[in-house]
Design a protein around this motif. Structure first.
Motif, PDB file in Angstrom:
ATOM      1  N   ASN A  56       1.359  -0.991   0.079  1.00 58.93           N
ATOM      2  CA  ASN A  56       0.280  -0.068  -0.012  1.00 58.93           C
ATOM      3  C   ASN A  56       1.104   1.329  -0.060  1.00 58.93           C
ATOM      4  N   HIS A  57       2.091   1.661   1.123  1.00 58.94           N
ATOM      5  CA  HIS A  57       2.567   2.265   1.130  1.00 58.94           C
ATOM      6  C   HIS A  57       3.467   2.789   1.977  1.00 58.94           C
ATOM      7  N   ALA A  81       1.710  13.412  -8.975  1.00 56.79           N
ATOM      8  CA  ALA A  81       1.531  13.862  -8.012  1.00 56.79           C
ATOM      9  C   ALA A  81       0.503  12.942  -7.052  1.00 56.79           C
ATOM     10  N   ALA A  82       0.309  13.358  -5.537  1.00 59.22           N
ATOM     11  CA  ALA A  82      -0.960  12.399  -4.957  1.00 59.22           C
ATOM     12  C   ALA A  82      -1.043  13.901  -3.955  1.00 59.22           C
ATOM     13  N   PRO A  83      -2.671  13.802  -3.274  1.00 60.56           N
ATOM     14  CA  PRO A  83      -2.781  14.565  -2.271  1.00 60.56           C
ATOM     15  C   PRO A  83      -1.914  14.613  -1.260  1.00 60.56           C
ATOM     16  N   LEU A 110       1.208   5.352  -7.227  1.00 61.42           N
ATOM     17  CA  LEU A 110       2.031   4.220  -8.683  1.00 61.42           C
ATOM     18  C   LEU A 110       0.677   3.586  -8.866  1.00 61.42           C
ATOM     19  N   ASP A 111       1.187   2.468 -10.001  1.00 58.87           N
ATOM     20  CA  ASP A 111      -0.341   1.890 -10.319  1.00 58.87           C
ATOM     21  C   ASP A 111      -0.405   0.979  -8.998  1.00 58.87           C
ATOM     22  N   GLN A 112      -1.757   0.618  -9.178  1.00 59.37           N
ATOM     23  CA  GLN A 112      -2.371  -0.029  -8.067  1.00 59.37           C
ATOM     24  C   GLN A 112      -2.311   0.517  -7.069  1.00 59.37           C
ATOM     25  N   GLY A 113      -2.803   2.066  -6.997  1.00 53.22           N
ATOM     26  CA  GLY A 113      -3.217   2.573  -5.250  1.00 53.22           C
ATOM     27  C   GLY A 113      -1.857   2.676  -3.951  1.00 53.22           C
ATOM     28  N   VAL A 114      -0.534   2.622  -5.192  1.00 48.36           N
ATOM     29  CA  VAL A 114       0.635   2.150  -3.911  1.00 48.36           C
ATOM     30  C   VAL A 114       1.553   3.767  -3.838  1.00 48.36           C
TER      31      VAL A 114
END
Length: 124
Positions: A6-7, A30-32, A42-46
């Motif tokens: 996940n992260h 970028a992500a929040p 990244l792909d798949q929510g990573v």
């Protein structure tokens, strides 16, 4: 239940600079971001979360699996940006890529000094 990654938090000397480096190199959005984190997706929510720890940063190793086209573009950016890179993790074959595991790979250091590897085929 299946397991997915996940992260992770990546120590950075300048979190915004590191996040921008990876966004530009890997062509990811970028992500929040919140609190002490500058994030990229990244792909798949990573989620990669860059933070500036109040301690000396220890080098870590991160490997990214890219398709051939993105590898070509990322490698072109590394050379354009003048980033020293190697075909091997021992840093003996400078300014080269490798052709191992049925694909290609390259090693370099990110703005925080972490050992980064880009590969086009998984080791398994």
């Amino acid at each position: 239940m299946s397991v997915t990654f996940n992260h992770t938090i990546i120590a950075a000397k300048d979190r915004d600079k590191s996040a921008k480096f990876f966004r530009d190199l890997l062509e990811v959005p970028a992500a929040p971001s919140w609190g002490i984190f500058s994030n990229i997706q990244l792909d798949q929510g990573v989620l990669l979360q860059f933070a500036e720890p109040p301690v000396e940063i220890q080098m870590q190793h991160y490997a990214f699996l890219l398709d051939d086209e993105l590898f070509d573009r990322a490698y072109a950016r590394l050379t354009e940006w003048g980033i020293e890179h190697w075909a091997d993790p021992q840093m003996k074959h400078s300014n080269q890529i490798n052709n191992e595991h049925g694909g290609r790979g390259v090693y370099f250091k990110d703005p925080a000094g972490h050992a980064i590897e880009l590969i086009t085929r998984p080791y398994l």
